[in-house]
Write a protein that holds these residues in place. Structure first.
Motif, PDB file in Angstrom:
ATOM      1  N   GLN A  78       0.851  -1.170   0.000  1.00 20.94           N
ATOM      2  CA  GLN A  78       0.000   0.000   0.000  1.00 20.94           C
ATOM      3  C   GLN A  78       0.893   1.228   0.000  1.00 20.94           C
ATOM      4  O   GLN A  78       2.097   1.142   0.267  1.00 20.94           O
ATOM      5  CB  GLN A  78      -0.918  -0.002   1.223  1.00 20.94           C
ATOM      6  CG  GLN A  78      -1.900  -1.153   1.237  1.00 20.94           C
ATOM      7  CD  GLN A  78      -2.751  -1.170   2.496  1.00 20.94           C
ATOM      8  OE1 GLN A  78      -2.449  -0.497   3.474  1.00 20.94           O
ATOM      9  NE2 GLN A  78      -3.826  -1.939   2.460  1.00 20.94           N
ATOM     10  N   ARG A  79       0.299   2.375  -0.307  1.00 16.90           N
ATOM     11  CA  ARG A  79       1.110   3.588  -0.303  1.00 16.90           C
ATOM     12  C   ARG A  79       1.694   3.808   1.087  1.00 16.90           C
ATOM     13  O   ARG A  79       0.966   3.899   2.067  1.00 16.90           O
ATOM     14  CB  ARG A  79       0.260   4.803  -0.669  1.00 16.90           C
ATOM     15  CG  ARG A  79      -0.300   4.757  -2.069  1.00 16.90           C
ATOM     16  CD  ARG A  79      -0.905   6.099  -2.411  1.00 16.90           C
ATOM     17  NE  ARG A  79      -1.868   5.977  -3.489  1.00 16.90           N
ATOM     18  CZ  ARG A  79      -2.489   7.010  -4.023  1.00 16.90           C
ATOM     19  NH1 ARG A  79      -2.267   8.231  -3.560  1.00 16.90           N
ATOM     20  NH2 ARG A  79      -3.357   6.835  -5.006  1.00 16.90           N
ATOM     21  N   PRO A  80       3.026   3.878   1.192  1.00 16.79           N
ATOM     22  CA  PRO A  80       3.624   4.053   2.521  1.00 16.79           C
ATOM     23  C   PRO A  80       3.406   5.466   3.065  1.00 16.79           C
ATOM     24  O   PRO A  80       3.304   6.426   2.299  1.00 16.79           O
ATOM     25  CB  PRO A  80       5.117   3.795   2.266  1.00 16.79           C
ATOM     26  CG  PRO A  80       5.313   4.169   0.829  1.00 16.79           C
ATOM     27  CD  PRO A  80       4.027   3.796   0.127  1.00 16.79           C
ATOM     28  N   ARG A  81       3.301   5.552   4.374  1.00 14.59           N
ATOM     29  CA  ARG A  81       3.263   6.859   5.020  1.00 14.59           C
ATOM     30  C   ARG A  81       4.699   7.276   5.291  1.00 14.59           C
ATOM     31  O   ARG A  81       5.407   6.627   6.061  1.00 14.59           O
ATOM     32  CB  ARG A  81       2.448   6.791   6.316  1.00 14.59           C
ATOM     33  CG  ARG A  81       0.985   6.466   6.074  1.00 14.59           C
ATOM     34  CD  ARG A  81       0.160   6.624   7.327  1.00 14.59           C
ATOM     35  NE  ARG A  81      -1.250   6.394   7.060  1.00 14.59           N
ATOM     36  CZ  ARG A  81      -2.209   6.557   7.965  1.00 14.59           C
ATOM     37  NH1 ARG A  81      -1.897   6.932   9.199  1.00 14.59           N
ATOM     38  NH2 ARG A  81      -3.476   6.319   7.648  1.00 14.59           N
ATOM     39  N   LEU A  98       7.934  12.537  -5.670  1.00 16.24           N
ATOM     40  CA  LEU A  98       7.198  11.409  -5.110  1.00 16.24           C
ATOM     41  C   LEU A  98       5.807  11.828  -4.655  1.00 16.24           C
ATOM     42  O   LEU A  98       4.815  11.150  -4.925  1.00 16.24           O
ATOM     43  CB  LEU A  98       7.976  10.804  -3.938  1.00 16.24           C
ATOM     44  CG  LEU A  98       9.202   9.954  -4.287  1.00 16.24           C
ATOM     45  CD1 LEU A  98       9.992   9.632  -3.031  1.00 16.24           C
ATOM     46  CD2 LEU A  98       8.768   8.666  -4.987  1.00 16.24           C
ATOM     47  N   MET A 102       2.166  10.463  -5.936  1.00 18.51           N
ATOM     48  CA  MET A 102       1.251   9.797  -5.008  1.00 18.51           C
ATOM     49  C   MET A 102      -0.114  10.478  -5.001  1.00 18.51           C
ATOM     50  O   MET A 102      -1.151   9.824  -4.878  1.00 18.51           O
ATOM     51  CB  MET A 102       1.863   9.768  -3.614  1.00 18.51           C
ATOM     52  CG  MET A 102       3.067   8.833  -3.507  1.00 18.51           C
ATOM     53  SD  MET A 102       3.960   8.962  -1.943  1.00 18.51           S
ATOM     54  CE  MET A 102       2.781   8.214  -0.824  1.00 18.51           C
ATOM     55  N   GLN A 103      -0.132  11.780  -5.164  1.00 21.14           N
ATOM     56  CA  GLN A 103      -1.404  12.502  -5.187  1.00 21.14           C
ATOM     57  C   GLN A 103      -2.162  12.273  -6.487  1.00 21.14           C
ATOM     58  O   GLN A 103      -3.388  12.436  -6.538  1.00 21.14           O
ATOM     59  CB  GLN A 103      -1.162  13.997  -4.980  1.00 21.14           C
ATOM     60  CG  GLN A 103      -0.698  14.346  -3.573  1.00 21.14           C
ATOM     61  CD  GLN A 103      -0.287  15.800  -3.428  1.00 21.14           C
ATOM     62  OE1 GLN A 103      -0.267  16.556  -4.405  1.00 21.14           O
ATOM     63  NE2 GLN A 103       0.045  16.205  -2.210  1.00 21.14           N
ATOM     64  N   ASP A 106      -2.491   5.657  -7.951  1.00 21.38           N
ATOM     65  CA  ASP A 106      -1.611   4.501  -7.877  1.00 21.38           C
ATOM     66  C   ASP A 106      -0.787   4.318  -9.141  1.00 21.38           C
ATOM     67  O   ASP A 106       0.407   4.004  -9.084  1.00 21.38           O
ATOM     68  CB  ASP A 106      -2.436   3.236  -7.629  1.00 21.38           C
ATOM     69  CG  ASP A 106      -3.022   3.195  -6.226  1.00 21.38           C
ATOM     70  OD1 ASP A 106      -2.537   3.946  -5.362  1.00 21.38           O
ATOM     71  OD2 ASP A 106      -3.964   2.420  -6.007  1.00 21.38           O
ATOM     72  N   THR A 109       1.983   6.765  -9.305  1.00 21.10           N
ATOM     73  CA  THR A 109       3.001   6.431  -8.315  1.00 21.10           C
ATOM     74  C   THR A 109       3.906   5.327  -8.824  1.00 21.10           C
ATOM     75  O   THR A 109       5.134   5.403  -8.711  1.00 21.10           O
ATOM     76  CB  THR A 109       2.336   6.000  -6.994  1.00 21.10           C
ATOM     77  OG1 THR A 109       1.503   7.061  -6.514  1.00 21.10           O
ATOM     78  CG2 THR A 109       3.385   5.670  -5.938  1.00 21.10           C
ATOM     79  N   LEU A 110       3.315   4.286  -9.407  1.00 21.01           N
ATOM     80  CA  LEU A 110       4.113   3.173  -9.924  1.00 21.01           C
ATOM     81  C   LEU A 110       5.007   3.614 -11.075  1.00 21.01           C
ATOM     82  O   LEU A 110       6.161   3.186 -11.176  1.00 21.01           O
ATOM     83  CB  LEU A 110       3.192   2.040 -10.368  1.00 21.01           C
ATOM     84  CG  LEU A 110       2.417   1.354  -9.242  1.00 21.01           C
ATOM     85  CD1 LEU A 110       1.395   0.385  -9.813  1.00 21.01           C
ATOM     86  CD2 LEU A 110       3.352   0.642  -8.291  1.00 21.01           C
ATOM     87  N   ASP A 226       2.844  -4.425 -10.991  1.00 20.56           N
ATOM     88  CA  ASP A 226       1.470  -4.358 -10.490  1.00 20.56           C
ATOM     89  C   ASP A 226       0.464  -5.045 -11.404  1.00 20.56           C
ATOM     90  O   ASP A 226      -0.656  -4.577 -11.572  1.00 20.56           O
ATOM     91  CB  ASP A 226       1.048  -2.905 -10.248  1.00 20.56           C
ATOM     92  CG  ASP A 226      -0.248  -2.792  -9.427  1.00 20.56           C
ATOM     93  OD1 ASP A 226      -0.424  -3.607  -8.511  1.00 20.56           O
ATOM     94  OD2 ASP A 226      -1.062  -1.907  -9.717  1.00 20.56           O
TER      95      ASP A 226
END
Length: 275
Positions: A78-81, A98, A102-103, A106, A109-110, A226
Motif C-alpha cells: 500500500q502507499r507508505p506513510r 514522489l 502519489m497525489q 496509484d 506512483t508506480l 502491479d
C-alpha cells in the motif's frame, strides 16, 4: 517448472511486497536478492535486506554494491506513510516528485517508482518475462461457458476498462449484464465479500446465470509492475459470493498456483477463463 531466463551476467533483485508472488518468482532466477519494503514481508522468503522509501538513494547504492543491475517488483504493498525525519539528503530531493505522483493516483506512483529505478541505472523486468507460466495465455482452464457468461464478460471488460482509465480498480462483478460490485481501494477480497453479503432481492435469478468476477490490467498500464493477481483464495471467495466463475484478460493477469486454482474451481463447479 519454469526454466531460468536470466543471463549469467545479470543479477536480479526482487523488490518484494506481501503475498506469495515473490516466493513463486525466486526459483526462476539465479541468486536473486530479496529486498522487502519495510512492513511488507513476503510469504515463504527471508529478505536479504529491508528498505524504506525515505532512504531510496542509499538503497540504490546497496543494490549496486550487491551486483544488482535488474529489478523486478512482486507482491502487494500500500502507499507508505513517509516520515520526513527519516529522509537522507539525496532522497529528500526526490520528495516533491514522489508526493506529486502519489497525489495523482496509484498508476502515477508506480510509473514514478519505475522511472526512479531506471534513472538509477537499473533495468526493469516483469513477471511475464521471468515466469511466463504464471501469466496464462487465452484459453479456458476449466469448466464450461454459457452464452450469458460470455455476455457478462464483455460487459465486465467495458466496466473494468472504465475503472482503470480513472485509476480506480482492476476488477468488477457482473451477473446477467448487471454490475453487482466494482473494485476500489479496499481490494478484491472486500469486493467479493460485499457480493457474498448481497441480499437475494438485489441479485438476478441465478438460474439464468450466476455471474462472474472479471479482472484486467488498467488501460496503458506498464505490464512490468502491479499486474493483477489471482490465486486459490480468489477462487474460494468467488465460490462464497455465489458466482459462476472467473474471467480475466489473457496475458495480463498472474495466476498463482494454477493447479490449486483449477482443483478448487472444479470442486466448486466454477469456470476459469483467460479471455
Amino acid at each position: 517448472m519454469t526454466p531460468e531466463v536470466t543471463p549469467e551476467t545479470t543479477r536480479v533483485a526482487i523488490i518484494a511486497g506481501a503475498g506469495a508472488l515473490p516466493a513463486a518468482l525466486a526459483p526462476c532466477l539465479d541468486r536473486p536478492l530479496i529486498c522487502a519494503l519495510d512492513g511488507y514481508a513476503p510469504q515463504g522468503l527471508t529478505p536479504d535486506m529491508t528498505f524504506r522509501v525515505e532512504r531510496l538513494v542509499p538503497f540504490f547504492a546497496a543494490l549496486e554494491q550487491a551486483g544488482v543491475n535488474t529489478v523486478t517488483f512482486a507482491g502487494a504493498v500500500q502507499r507508505p506513510r513517509l516520515d520526513p525525519a527519516l529522509f537522507d539528503p539525496a532522497t529528500a530531493q526526490l520528495v516533491p516528485r514522489l508526493f506529486a505522483a502519489m497525489q495523482a493516483g496509484d498508476d502515477a506512483t508506480l510509473r514514478a517508482v519505475i522511472a526512479l529505478f531506471e534513472e538509477a541505472g537499473f533495468a526493469i523486468t516483469g513477471t511475464a518475462d521471468i515466469a511466463p507460466d504464471l501469466v496464462p495465455a487465452a484459453g479456458l482452464l476449466t469448466g464450461a461457458l454459457t452464452d450469458q457468461d460470455e455476455k457478462d464478460a464483455d460487459r465486465a471488460a467495458v466496466i473494468t476498462q472504465a475503472l482503470g482509465a480513472v485509476d480506480v480498480g482492476q476488477g468488477c462483478v457482473v451477473a446477467q449484464g448487471l454490475c453487482l460490485a466494482t473494485e476500489a481501494l479496499p481490494g478484491t477480497d472486500a469486493m467479493l465479500a460485499q457480493v457474498a453479503d448481497l441480499p437475494a432481492a438485489l441479485r438476478p435469478d441465478p438460474g439464468r446465470g450466476r455471474g462472474l468476477f472479471y479482472k484486467a490490467a488498467k488501460p496503458g498500464q506498464d505490464l512490468r509492475i502491479d499486474l493483477p493477481t489471482l490465486g486459490p483464495a480468489t477462487v474460494a471467495a468467488v465460490a462464497r459470493a455465489g458466482l459462476g466463475g472467473i474471467a480475466w484478460q489473457a496475458g495480463h493477469v498472474i495466476c498463482l498456483d494454477r493447479p490449486a486454482m483449477i482443483a478448487a474451481a472444479e470442486r466448486a463447479g466454477l469456470f476459469l477463463w483467460a479471455r
